[in-house]
Design an enzyme around this catalytic site. Sequence first.
Site, PDB file in Angstrom:
ATOM      1  N   SER A   4       0.836  -1.187   0.000  1.00  0.00           N
ATOM      2  CA  SER A   4       0.000   0.000   0.000  1.00  0.00           C
ATOM      3  C   SER A   4       0.875   1.241   0.000  1.00  0.00           C
ATOM      4  O   SER A   4       1.998   1.217   0.525  1.00  0.00           O
ATOM      5  CB  SER A   4      -0.909   0.014   1.233  1.00  0.00           C
ATOM      6  OG  SER A   4      -1.586   1.247   1.361  1.00  0.00           O
ATOM      7  N   TYR A  31      -1.094  -0.920  10.425  1.00  0.00           N
ATOM      8  CA  TYR A  31      -1.378  -1.172   9.012  1.00  0.00           C
ATOM      9  C   TYR A  31      -0.239  -0.668   8.135  1.00  0.00           C
ATOM     10  O   TYR A  31       0.313  -1.420   7.316  1.00  0.00           O
ATOM     11  CB  TYR A  31      -2.692  -0.508   8.596  1.00  0.00           C
ATOM     12  CG  TYR A  31      -3.029  -0.764   7.144  1.00  0.00           C
ATOM     13  CD1 TYR A  31      -3.644  -1.951   6.756  1.00  0.00           C
ATOM     14  CD2 TYR A  31      -2.697   0.153   6.152  1.00  0.00           C
ATOM     15  CE1 TYR A  31      -3.927  -2.212   5.424  1.00  0.00           C
ATOM     16  CE2 TYR A  31      -2.971  -0.093   4.820  1.00  0.00           C
ATOM     17  CZ  TYR A  31      -3.584  -1.278   4.457  1.00  0.00           C
ATOM     18  OH  TYR A  31      -3.851  -1.532   3.134  1.00  0.00           O
TER      19      TYR A  31
END
Length: 247
Positions: free
Chosen positions: A135, A145
Amino acid sequence: MPTALITGATAGIGAAFARRLAADGFRLVLVARDEQRLGESAERLRMRYGVETEVLPADLSTDEGLARVEERCRAGVDLLVNNAGFAQRHDFLDTPVEDELRMLKVHCEAVLRLTLAALPGMRKRGKGAVVNVGSVAGFFTRGTYSSSKAWVANFSESTAAAIPEPGVKVMVLCPGFVRTEFHQRASMDMSGMPGFMWLNADKVVAEALRDLALGKWVSIPSLRYKAIVAVGRFLPRRLVAELSARI
């Protein structure tokens, strides 16, 4: 006919990879937790593209699920797409440690184990590829994350650099915001996100496969996200963290 194994294959970027690879003539091995939805996805792909599809229900947050998919990778795949992942609903300090460990299991341990299970066969044949879905968040500072996605990027580049066979490729795909079920599943309200920040999953996959064919180690779809990452690398880390928190 080459074989592609895709984790998180029933929705979002994983489903987009399945559609594109089916259209390209790949035999598919689809991995996801929801067995019913997995079967429905496989049937749609068989009907539309006429390709052979294999379903492999597995929860990658468990050792049992990981072992099942590892075994299939060792049996031989030509393309592995490590796409399974999720986001937490709450901020890092408000999330139970058990949930954080489950994220690390799926984002990091699963990527590590499945990549290492697939690579020996690829190296023996002298061809094959692994795409690990990271990401843009991995280039910034925002909780577990982004930390896990930073690990995915570093691991992928490190692995790519260590492989001597020119026909075996490893690449990390680092998209920005993509219109999928991802944020809904985490109960995130994304209504305030400007429209120009959103990417289309099929276009993300098309650009990723183009970058893979070119031998790139890192794929960042769209010029706007390439620019965001480039600018972020030159800003002070504390400032980047504050901007990430606001977003």
